[in-house]
Design a protein around this motif. Structure first.
Motif, PDB file in Angstrom:
ATOM      1  N   ILE A 377       0.951  -1.123   0.214  1.00 17.10           N
ATOM      2  CA  ILE A 377       0.002   0.016   0.063  1.00 17.10           C
ATOM      3  C   ILE A 377       1.239   1.749  -0.045  1.00 17.10           C
ATOM      4  O   ILE A 377       0.313   2.087  -0.671  1.00 17.10           O
ATOM      5  CB  ILE A 377      -1.100   0.143   1.098  1.00 17.10           C
ATOM      6  CG1 ILE A 377      -2.331  -0.953   0.989  1.00 17.10           C
ATOM      7  CG2 ILE A 377      -1.343   1.426   1.421  1.00 17.10           C
ATOM      8  CD1 ILE A 377      -3.250  -1.505   2.581  1.00 17.10           C
ATOM      9  N   THR A 378       2.220   1.449   0.825  1.00 14.61           N
ATOM     10  CA  THR A 378       2.764   2.564   1.317  1.00 14.61           C
ATOM     11  C   THR A 378       3.768   2.787  -0.534  1.00 14.61           C
ATOM     12  O   THR A 378       3.399   3.523  -0.927  1.00 14.61           O
ATOM     13  CB  THR A 378       3.628   2.065   2.192  1.00 14.61           C
ATOM     14  OG1 THR A 378       3.329   1.630   3.070  1.00 14.61           O
ATOM     15  CG2 THR A 378       4.284   3.301   2.438  1.00 14.61           C
ATOM     16  N   VAL A 379       3.869   1.730  -0.755  1.00 14.25           N
ATOM     17  CA  VAL A 379       5.137   1.863  -2.158  1.00 14.25           C
ATOM     18  C   VAL A 379       4.089   2.234  -3.512  1.00 14.25           C
ATOM     19  O   VAL A 379       4.818   2.883  -4.128  1.00 14.25           O
ATOM     20  CB  VAL A 379       5.377   0.313  -3.055  1.00 14.25           C
ATOM     21  CG1 VAL A 379       5.925   0.438  -4.156  1.00 14.25           C
ATOM     22  CG2 VAL A 379       6.158   0.125  -1.351  1.00 14.25           C
ATOM     23  N   THR A 380       2.653   1.609  -3.638  1.00 16.06           N
ATOM     24  CA  THR A 380       1.851   1.923  -4.169  1.00 16.06           C
ATOM     25  C   THR A 380       1.390   3.438  -4.362  1.00 16.06           C
ATOM     26  O   THR A 380       1.619   4.240  -5.462  1.00 16.06           O
ATOM     27  CB  THR A 380       0.249   1.407  -4.015  1.00 16.06           C
ATOM     28  OG1 THR A 380       1.247  -0.167  -4.198  1.00 16.06           O
ATOM     29  CG2 THR A 380      -0.598   1.632  -5.120  1.00 16.06           C
ATOM     30  N   ALA A 381       1.148   3.467  -2.661  1.00 18.13           N
ATOM     31  CA  ALA A 381       0.584   5.250  -2.454  1.00 18.13           C
ATOM     32  C   ALA A 381       2.482   5.914  -2.972  1.00 18.13           C
ATOM     33  O   ALA A 381       1.779   7.301  -3.637  1.00 18.13           O
ATOM     34  CB  ALA A 381       0.373   5.727  -1.335  1.00 18.13           C
ATOM     35  N   LEU A 382       2.805   5.739  -2.626  1.00 16.52           N
ATOM     36  CA  LEU A 382       4.256   6.482  -3.217  1.00 16.52           C
ATOM     37  C   LEU A 382       4.402   6.556  -4.442  1.00 16.52           C
ATOM     38  O   LEU A 382       4.777   8.311  -5.419  1.00 16.52           O
ATOM     39  CB  LEU A 382       5.640   6.106  -2.565  1.00 16.52           C
ATOM     40  CG  LEU A 382       6.582   6.830  -2.784  1.00 16.52           C
ATOM     41  CD1 LEU A 382       6.852   8.415  -2.183  1.00 16.52           C
ATOM     42  CD2 LEU A 382       8.279   6.556  -1.901  1.00 16.52           C
ATOM     43  N   ARG A 383       4.387   5.937  -5.202  1.00 15.94           N
ATOM     44  CA  ARG A 383       4.816   5.895  -6.808  1.00 15.94           C
ATOM     45  C   ARG A 383       4.124   6.997  -7.514  1.00 15.94           C
ATOM     46  O   ARG A 383       3.843   7.681  -8.187  1.00 15.94           O
ATOM     47  CB  ARG A 383       4.087   3.689  -7.517  1.00 15.94           C
ATOM     48  CG  ARG A 383       5.386   3.191  -7.179  1.00 15.94           C
ATOM     49  CD  ARG A 383       5.500   1.764  -7.361  1.00 15.94           C
ATOM     50  NE  ARG A 383       5.350   1.797  -8.585  1.00 15.94           N
ATOM     51  CZ  ARG A 383       5.021   1.260  -9.408  1.00 15.94           C
ATOM     52  NH1 ARG A 383       4.398   0.390  -9.499  1.00 15.94           N
ATOM     53  NH2 ARG A 383       5.266   1.474 -11.396  1.00 15.94           N
ATOM     54  N   GLU A 384       2.339   6.776  -7.308  1.00 13.54           N
ATOM     55  CA  GLU A 384       1.379   7.589  -7.678  1.00 13.54           C
ATOM     56  C   GLU A 384       1.581   8.821  -7.328  1.00 13.54           C
ATOM     57  O   GLU A 384       1.227   9.722  -7.966  1.00 13.54           O
ATOM     58  CB  GLU A 384       0.391   7.369  -6.668  1.00 13.54           C
ATOM     59  CG  GLU A 384      -0.471   5.817  -7.167  1.00 13.54           C
ATOM     60  CD  GLU A 384      -2.026   5.854  -6.674  1.00 13.54           C
ATOM     61  OE1 GLU A 384      -2.087   6.753  -5.618  1.00 13.54           O
ATOM     62  OE2 GLU A 384      -2.424   4.442  -6.687  1.00 13.54           O
ATOM     63  N   GLN A 385       2.166   9.448  -6.535  1.00  8.88           N
ATOM     64  CA  GLN A 385       2.788  10.686  -5.947  1.00  8.88           C
ATOM     65  C   GLN A 385       3.850  11.642  -7.648  1.00  8.88           C
ATOM     66  O   GLN A 385       3.789  12.261  -7.551  1.00  8.88           O
ATOM     67  CB  GLN A 385       3.459  11.178  -4.679  1.00  8.88           C
ATOM     68  CG  GLN A 385       2.404  10.389  -4.058  1.00  8.88           C
ATOM     69  CD  GLN A 385       2.963  10.836  -2.280  1.00  8.88           C
ATOM     70  OE1 GLN A 385       4.289  11.836  -2.483  1.00  8.88           O
ATOM     71  NE2 GLN A 385       2.222  10.300  -1.495  1.00  8.88           N
ATOM     72  N   GLY A 386       4.250  10.158  -8.690  1.00  7.01           N
ATOM     73  CA  GLY A 386       4.975  10.314  -9.358  1.00  7.01           C
ATOM     74  C   GLY A 386       6.411  11.761  -9.322  1.00  7.01           C
ATOM     75  O   GLY A 386       6.498  12.214 -10.183  1.00  7.01           O
ATOM     76  N   TYR A 387       7.167  11.537  -7.899  1.00  6.24           N
ATOM     77  CA  TYR A 387       7.938  11.904  -8.256  1.00  6.24           C
ATOM     78  C   TYR A 387       9.225  10.939  -9.399  1.00  6.24           C
ATOM     79  O   TYR A 387       8.962   9.839  -9.074  1.00  6.24           O
ATOM     80  CB  TYR A 387       9.090  11.443  -6.891  1.00  6.24           C
ATOM     81  CG  TYR A 387       8.054  12.202  -5.860  1.00  6.24           C
ATOM     82  CD1 TYR A 387       8.409  14.057  -5.413  1.00  6.24           C
ATOM     83  CD2 TYR A 387       7.238  12.121  -4.558  1.00  6.24           C
ATOM     84  CE1 TYR A 387       8.193  14.583  -4.769  1.00  6.24           C
ATOM     85  CE2 TYR A 387       6.864  12.820  -3.837  1.00  6.24           C
ATOM     86  CZ  TYR A 387       6.684  13.897  -4.067  1.00  6.24           C
ATOM     87  OH  TYR A 387       6.503  15.051  -3.468  1.00  6.24           O
ATOM     88  N   GLY A 388      10.466  12.240  -9.541  1.00 11.78           N
ATOM     89  CA  GLY A 388      11.188  11.607 -10.383  1.00 11.78           C
ATOM     90  C   GLY A 388      11.259  10.859 -11.897  1.00 11.78           C
ATOM     91  O   GLY A 388      12.114  10.627 -12.266  1.00 11.78           O
ATOM     92  N   ARG A 389       9.662  10.774 -12.192  1.00  7.37           N
ATOM     93  CA  ARG A 389       9.311  10.691 -13.300  1.00  7.37           C
ATOM     94  C   ARG A 389       9.328  11.904 -14.234  1.00  7.37           C
ATOM     95  O   ARG A 389       9.946  12.322 -15.783  1.00  7.37           O
ATOM     96  CB  ARG A 389       8.479  10.219 -13.352  1.00  7.37           C
ATOM     97  CG  ARG A 389       8.385   8.521 -13.213  1.00  7.37           C
ATOM     98  CD  ARG A 389       6.837   8.178 -13.381  1.00  7.37           C
ATOM     99  NE  ARG A 389       6.367   7.211 -12.618  1.00  7.37           N
ATOM    100  CZ  ARG A 389       5.852   6.662 -11.356  1.00  7.37           C
ATOM    101  NH1 ARG A 389       6.075   7.091 -10.983  1.00  7.37           N
ATOM    102  NH2 ARG A 389       6.176   5.465 -11.064  1.00  7.37           N
ATOM    103  N   HIS A 390       9.335  13.116 -13.766  1.00  6.45           N
ATOM    104  CA  HIS A 390       9.879  14.376 -13.866  1.00  6.45           C
ATOM    105  C   HIS A 390      10.313  15.068 -13.500  1.00  6.45           C
ATOM    106  O   HIS A 390      10.069  15.661 -12.627  1.00  6.45           O
ATOM    107  CB  HIS A 390       8.668  15.360 -15.197  1.00  6.45           C
ATOM    108  CG  HIS A 390       8.298  16.196 -15.662  1.00  6.45           C
ATOM    109  ND1 HIS A 390       9.570  16.501 -16.673  1.00  6.45           N
ATOM    110  CD2 HIS A 390       7.780  17.003 -15.369  1.00  6.45           C
ATOM    111  CE1 HIS A 390       9.259  18.038 -17.073  1.00  6.45           C
ATOM    112  NE2 HIS A 390       8.005  18.217 -16.416  1.00  6.45           N
ATOM    113  N   SER A 391      11.181  16.589 -13.797  1.00  9.68           N
ATOM    114  CA  SER A 391      12.356  17.348 -12.578  1.00  9.68           C
ATOM    115  C   SER A 391      11.987  18.373 -13.689  1.00  9.68           C
ATOM    116  O   SER A 391      11.970  19.427 -14.895  1.00  9.68           O
ATOM    117  CB  SER A 391      13.826  17.175 -12.125  1.00  9.68           C
ATOM    118  OG  SER A 391      14.514  17.838 -11.895  1.00  9.68           O
ATOM    119  N   ALA A 392      10.925  19.555 -13.239  1.00 11.29           N
ATOM    120  CA  ALA A 392      10.521  21.163 -13.424  1.00 11.29           C
ATOM    121  C   ALA A 392      11.442  21.362 -14.141  1.00 11.29           C
ATOM    122  O   ALA A 392      11.361  22.339 -15.279  1.00 11.29           O
ATOM    123  CB  ALA A 392       9.333  21.453 -12.770  1.00 11.29           C
ATOM    124  N   PRO A 393      12.323  21.857 -12.679  1.00  9.82           N
ATOM    125  CA  PRO A 393      13.723  23.420 -13.452  1.00  9.82           C
ATOM    126  C   PRO A 393      14.826  22.682 -14.365  1.00  9.82           C
ATOM    127  O   PRO A 393      15.926  23.005 -14.880  1.00  9.82           O
ATOM    128  CB  PRO A 393      13.731  23.120 -12.041  1.00  9.82           C
ATOM    129  CG  PRO A 393      13.611  21.905 -11.339  1.00  9.82           C
ATOM    130  CD  PRO A 393      12.759  21.034 -11.718  1.00  9.82           C
TER     131      PRO A 393
END
Length: 512
Positions: A377-393
């Motif tokens: 559950i925790t891993v799935t919830a973190l992946r859904e936050q989308g970190y590391g797939r795109h870096s805005a700056p």
């Protein structure tokens, strides 16, 4: 009837369970990072860029890149050992360098946690290691970031274990390294003092009844002396002593104070969200850690025989960090969560020593299943936050790296843009690196003008940016909080949009 002896295979499996658990957790964490390989935070750019600069000249005396920072006058690295560990691969391509740095931190943190369990002879330590990814999204997110906070967590667990096992000489060495790896390494000192003071109320099997012992035996001086001496030793061998003590005070006391209601309003408006109270949805993602903390708290309350030096030393800091993280500064949650799990492990150890009834086999199986399900559950919830797939700056910083001339200066509406610029456009200057406090500390009046410009309260921001800050370029993150500034600059004569993407604008005010 003679009970059959365990087979050789069973003995080997028992020895391998803990390293196998460490391997499983590190593999899971490494997979999460390498699946999303771009930086998970702006700070990662700073750490990699600084380690890369250190490859050319190990000791930086001035942080040339931020002329409005106190670090420009005298650069002090608050985490020199952390950056030294990044140096071997800092010059590799961004995704690989950051991934290797994260993996190194994961190996240390999970390995340190496992060693602490093994050193304290915790029963079935592998299950506690396997429970690490299940603690909550904030802690797991921190494990995936290239930041020294991961090392802070690992060192804290080691300090608790050394106190429980009374290894004072080793504690000196560990605390010296702790303080050089993270500016918060001093927390080992109050934890060691807690261990000593716990003798006033705790009942340890090897000490008998604490009430019958003299005060000097119940409150030994060695633990806090070893922790304080080790930390001080590390600070005295710091390459920028004594200036490192000033930065230590700013980072550990000034910055948290400024995050409170009594702090400077302009500075507080620019501090990162990590220093703010967490929102409800963030707290909801930490529910496993709260369950662990509740078990620890209830066990200590209803079972006095579990209150030993070891359990109190492990539990009280964990509960305190969780409390502060819940109501005031969210950064403390990521430290309180693994410490709560460590406290639960120490309680299990103490239960065996006190000959309390162990959990039934079906209870252990249910807990094991709960660990697996909660981790998923925790891993799935973190992946859904989308970190590391795109870096805005990143694209913005690379464009400026290709088009900005050496010595030109960038006005960063989002002050953290300084970090990706330091990495991708090192020929340019910006306003502040890593923390706005060192900007405010050098020139409070200029910092007030910076905040006024960013918030759209300056009558002529283009002129202010050119005259007060000497900047040609302006980076504007496409967020509502910077919309007023963007509209003001848009109407300024001579301004042109030099670069834009879905995340950023780069505005050119013209060469001087």
């Amino acid at each position: 009837m003679v009970e059959p002896r365990p087979s050789l295979a069973a003995n080997v499996l028992a020895l391998l369970k803990l390293p196998l658990a460490v391997t499983a957790v590190v593999t899971l964490c490494a997979w999460l990072r390498f699946e999303a390989p771009l930086p998970w935070s702006y700070d990662e750019y700073y750490h990699l860029a600084l380690a890369r600069e250190m490859r050319s000249h190990l000791r930086l005396t001035s942080f040339w890149w931020t002329p409005f920072s106190t670090l420009y006058d005298r650069f002090v690295d608050s985490t020199p050992l952390f950056h030294a560990l990044l140096m071997p691969f800092a010059a590799l391509r961004l995704e690989l360098a950051s991934g290797l740095g994260v993996l190194l931190g994961q190996l240390f943190m999970v390995g340190a946690f496992a060693w602490a369990l093994w050193s304290m002879r915790v029963p079935r330590p592998w299950w506690f290691v396997l429970a690490l990814p299940a603690l909550g999204t904030l802690f797991l997110q921190r494990l995936e970031m290239l930041r020294p906070h991961v090392w802070l967590i690992g060192f804290t667990g080691v300090v608790v274990a050394l106190l429980v096992e009374r290894r004072w000489k080793t504690l000196v060495v560990v605390c010296a390294l702790f303080g050089l790896t993270h500016t918060g390494g001093w927390i080992a000192i109050p934890i060691a003092a807690l261990w000593s003071l716990a003798g006033l109320v705790a009942l340890d099997a090897e000490e008998g009844s604490g009430r019958g012992l003299p005060l000097r035996a119940r409150v030994p001086w060695q633990p806090p002396a070893a922790a304080a001496g080790g930390w001080l030793l590390g600070q005295l061998v710091h390459p920028e002593v004594p200036a490192n003590f000033k930065l230590f005070f700013i980072a550990n006391f000034v910055v948290p104070f400024q995050a409170t209601s009594a702090g400077n309003a302009a500075l507080k408006s620019q501090l990162g969200t990590e220093l703010m109270p967490p929102e409800g949805w963030i707290l909801a993602g930490q529910w496993p850690a709260y369950v662990v903390a509740a078990i620890v708290g209830v066990a200590l309350f209803v079972q006095p025989r579990l209150r030993s030096r070891a359990t109190l030393t492990a539990a009280l800091p964990a509960l305190a960090f969780l409390l502060v993280g819940t109501v005031a500064i969210r950064r403390f949650l990521e430290l309180g969560e693994p410490l709560a799990l460590l406290a639960l492990a120490v309680l299990a150890r103490e239960g065996i020593r006190r000959r309390l009834s162990p959990p039934k086999p079906w209870t252990r199986r249910a807990l094991a299943a709960a660990v697996v399900v909660t981790a998923l559950i925790t891993v799935t919830a973190l992946r859904e936050q989308g970190y590391g797939r795109h870096s805005a700056p990143l694209a913005m910083a690379r464009w400026l790296g290709a088009h900005g001339a050496r010595g030109e200066r960038v006005f960063t509406a989002q002050w953290a843009d300084s970090s990706p610029l330091f990495y991708a456009a090192p020929q340019l200057q910006s306003l502040v690196a890593l923390d706005p406090t060192v900007f405010q500390a050098k020139d409070a009046q200029r910092f007030e003008r910076y905040v006024a410009v960013v918030q759209g309260r300056a009558g002529d921001p283009a002129r202010e940016i050119r005259d007060t800050f000497g900047c040609r370029w302006v980076t504007v993150w496409r967020m509502p909080s910077y919309q007023a500034l963007a509209l003001q600059l848009w109407r300024s004569p001579g301004m042109r949009v030099a670069y834009e993407d879905a995340d950023y604008l780069v505005l050119d005010l013209g060469a001087r």
